[in-house]
Design a protein around this motif. Structure first.
Motif, mmCIF file in Angstrom:
data_model
loop_
_atom_site.group_PDB
_atom_site.id
_atom_site.type_symbol
_atom_site.label_atom_id
_atom_site.label_comp_id
_atom_site.label_asym_id
_atom_site.label_seq_id
_atom_site.Cartn_x
_atom_site.Cartn_y
_atom_site.Cartn_z
ATOM 1 N N GLY A 22 31.515 43.516 39.655
ATOM 2 C CA GLY A 22 30.623 43.656 41.294
ATOM 3 C C GLY A 22 31.791 43.444 42.165
ATOM 4 N N VAL A 23 30.760 43.608 43.475
ATOM 5 C CA VAL A 23 31.473 43.674 44.871
ATOM 6 C C VAL A 23 31.928 42.171 45.030
ATOM 7 C CG1 VAL A 23 31.276 43.909 47.166
ATOM 8 C CG2 VAL A 23 30.458 45.449 45.694
ATOM 9 N N ILE A 24 31.355 40.949 44.607
ATOM 10 C CA ILE A 24 31.565 39.667 45.044
ATOM 11 C C ILE A 24 32.732 39.258 44.200
ATOM 12 C CG2 ILE A 24 30.689 37.430 44.693
ATOM 13 C CD1 ILE A 24 29.082 39.247 46.825
ATOM 14 N N ALA A 25 33.090 39.642 43.012
ATOM 15 C CA ALA A 25 34.169 39.213 42.380
ATOM 16 C C ALA A 25 35.494 40.069 42.947
ATOM 17 C CB ALA A 25 34.143 39.683 40.922
ATOM 18 N N LEU A 26 35.398 41.036 43.450
ATOM 19 C CA LEU A 26 36.446 41.983 44.162
ATOM 20 C C LEU A 26 36.666 41.155 45.180
ATOM 21 C CD1 LEU A 26 38.066 44.637 43.775
ATOM 22 C CD2 LEU A 26 36.422 45.608 45.157
ATOM 23 N N GLU A 27 35.741 40.980 46.157
ATOM 24 C CA GLU A 27 36.199 40.342 47.516
ATOM 25 C C GLU A 27 37.102 39.186 47.414
ATOM 26 O OE1 GLU A 27 32.384 39.414 49.272
ATOM 27 O OE2 GLU A 27 32.024 41.352 50.194
ATOM 28 N N THR A 28 37.183 38.373 46.463
ATOM 29 C CA THR A 28 37.954 37.337 46.628
ATOM 30 C C THR A 28 39.541 37.972 46.434
ATOM 31 O OG1 THR A 28 37.964 37.415 44.185
ATOM 32 C CG2 THR A 28 36.631 35.763 45.316
ATOM 33 N N HIS A 29 39.795 38.937 45.921
ATOM 34 C CA HIS A 29 41.158 39.935 45.697
ATOM 35 C C HIS A 29 41.394 40.461 46.906
ATOM 36 C CE1 HIS A 29 41.309 38.729 41.424
ATOM 37 N NE2 HIS A 29 39.975 39.158 41.220
ATOM 38 N N ILE A 30 40.613 41.054 47.517
ATOM 39 C CA ILE A 30 41.016 42.009 48.817
ATOM 40 C C ILE A 30 40.896 41.309 50.028
ATOM 41 C CG2 ILE A 30 40.020 44.188 47.651
ATOM 42 C CD1 ILE A 30 37.691 44.041 49.164
ATOM 43 N N GLU A 31 40.133 40.095 49.988
ATOM 44 C CA GLU A 31 40.483 39.398 51.265
ATOM 45 C C GLU A 31 41.403 38.752 51.609
ATOM 46 O OE1 GLU A 31 38.108 39.724 53.854
ATOM 47 O OE2 GLU A 31 36.679 41.153 52.723
ATOM 48 N N ASN A 32 42.128 38.113 50.373
ATOM 49 C CA ASN A 32 43.238 37.471 50.455
ATOM 50 C C ASN A 32 44.350 37.908 49.589
ATOM 51 O OD1 ASN A 32 45.302 35.599 51.296
ATOM 52 N ND2 ASN A 32 44.202 33.833 50.751
ATOM 53 N N PRO A 33 44.890 39.038 49.502
ATOM 54 C CA PRO A 33 45.634 39.596 48.313
ATOM 55 C C PRO A 33 46.887 38.676 48.063
ATOM 56 C CG PRO A 33 45.858 40.864 50.379
ATOM 57 C CD PRO A 33 44.852 39.956 50.836
ATOM 58 N N LYS A 34 47.421 38.121 48.963
ATOM 59 C CA LYS A 34 48.540 37.058 48.546
ATOM 60 C C LYS A 34 48.315 36.127 47.564
ATOM 61 C CE LYS A 34 51.318 38.141 52.741
ATOM 62 N NZ LYS A 34 51.862 37.379 53.901
ATOM 63 N N GLU A 35 46.893 35.720 47.679
ATOM 64 C CA GLU A 35 46.463 34.469 46.725
ATOM 65 C C GLU A 35 45.788 35.153 45.369
ATOM 66 O OE1 GLU A 35 47.272 31.440 47.247
ATOM 67 O OE2 GLU A 35 48.188 31.905 49.137
ATOM 68 N N SER A 36 45.562 36.553 45.459
ATOM 69 C CA SER A 36 44.797 37.082 44.268
ATOM 70 C C SER A 36 45.697 37.092 42.926
ATOM 71 C CB SER A 36 44.645 38.659 44.686
ATOM 72 O OG SER A 36 44.369 39.400 43.644
ATOM 73 N N SER A 37 45.194 36.694 41.829
ATOM 74 C CA SER A 37 45.956 36.803 40.559
ATOM 75 C C SER A 37 46.043 38.050 40.127
ATOM 76 C CB SER A 37 44.969 36.070 39.704
ATOM 77 O OG SER A 37 43.528 36.746 39.433
ATOM 78 N N ILE A 38 45.317 39.227 40.859
ATOM 79 C CA ILE A 38 45.871 40.553 40.279
ATOM 80 C C ILE A 38 46.968 40.981 41.195
ATOM 81 C CG2 ILE A 38 44.912 42.812 40.460
ATOM 82 C CD1 ILE A 38 41.992 41.906 39.847
ATOM 83 N N PHE A 39 46.973 40.991 42.419
ATOM 84 C CA PHE A 39 47.761 41.287 43.267
ATOM 85 C C PHE A 39 49.348 40.645 42.874
ATOM 86 C CE2 PHE A 39 44.685 43.292 45.852
ATOM 87 C CZ PHE A 39 45.386 44.400 46.179
#
Length: 289
Positions: free
Chosen positions: A95-112
């Motif tokens: 869902g969108v909520i889980a994605l927002e943690t990655h796109i709002e701060n990509p430098k801290e994202s485990s995916i990026f």
């Protein structure tokens, strides 16, 4: 490597042919510093007049690309497809909520963070995050999203490729600047019209070096440099078009694996992973990610 070989061939064939035809380098060598000062100096001055400081600095910085080629290599395309797979799958399954943690701060994202070379490219990261952010704001019309992305890509490509246009303008100007230098040489010769024919012949030869140098630099080096840089910018632009293709395919309701397969089709042939290679790359992603 081919570019260095090409430059050696241009020099070798032109001056080698001149020498084998019985030409003498003494006139060229004597005139070369002054002609190069007039033609090269005027070309550089015109380049500074006709371009912004940002374009000038970017042109100087991108000269190395003529030899090194595009910055995106085969592994980068695999990483991009894997990154987009993770993001689109996260959006579909969590869902969108889980994605927002990655796109709002990509430098801290485990995916990026798994793909540091892509993370360093500000435009790629912003392009991905801004588009996904539009999707989370319920902008779900694929055509609207595609149009918005197309405008961003056009602007970025136009700005990124400004050095190629600047160099091509310089190449177009060099033959005319060579004529300017040659005319000045003829003016100098006419001022010494009472001198013996041998002396006048050397002066006319020196004047013609200007015409030769302008045409030689334009079509032997600066024009090919501009064409090479344009080719590199076009290939690098493909990297961002793949992002567009994958995210639009996702908006059309395709599964994450189908979306990245659509993106894989747009990868340049020399860097394109096979279907199985992409499957392996996606299979190597840890389950916790």
């Amino acid at each position: 490597m081919f570019q260095l070989l090409g430059m050696a061939v241009v020099f070798g064939m032109v001056f080698g042919g001149f020498m084998l035809a019985g030409g003498h380098f003494d006139v060229i060598i004597r005139a070369l510093p002054f002609e190069l000062m007039m033609i090269g100096g005027a070309a550089v001055g015109a380049f500074l007049i006709g371009n912004s400081g940002k374009t000038v600095m970017k042109t100087l910085g991108d000269f190395a690309k003529i030899i090194t080629g595009p910055k995106w290599k085969t592994q980068d395309y695999r990483d991009l497809l894997a990154l987009l797979f993770l993001l689109t799958k996260t959006m579909k399954t969590k869902g969108v909520i889980a994605l927002e943690t990655h796109i709002e701060n990509p430098k801290e994202s485990s995916i990026f963070q798994r793909y540091p070379r892509i993370l360093k490219d500000h435009f790629a990261v912003d392009f991905i995050c801004d588009t996904l952010r539009m999707m989370t704001m319920n902008l779900e019309d694929p055509h609207q999203v595609e149009d918005a992305m197309e405008k961003q890509l056009e602007k970025h490509h136009h700005e990124a490729s400004s050095p190629a246009h600047a160099l091509q303008s310089m190449a177009d100007a060099l033959p005319a600047l060579g004529i300017v230098a040659a005319v000045l040489g003829i003016i100098k010769t006419m001022g010494a019209i009472t001198e013996p024919p041998e002396y006048l012949g050397r002066m006319i030869g020196s004047a013609l070096v200007g015409t030769f140098l302008g045409v030689f630099l334009a079509y032997g080096f600066v024009g090919p440099f501009a064409a090479r840089i344009k080719e590199i910018y076009d290939e690098e632009h493909t990297f961002y078009v793949i992002i567009q293709n994958v995210l639009v395919a996702h908006l059309h309701g395709n599964a994450a694996q189908i979306s990245v397969e659509i993106g894989r089709g747009g990868v340049p042939s020399k860097s394109q992973p096979s279907f199985m290679e992409l499957e392996e790359a996606l299979g190597e992603i840890p389950a916790e990610v």
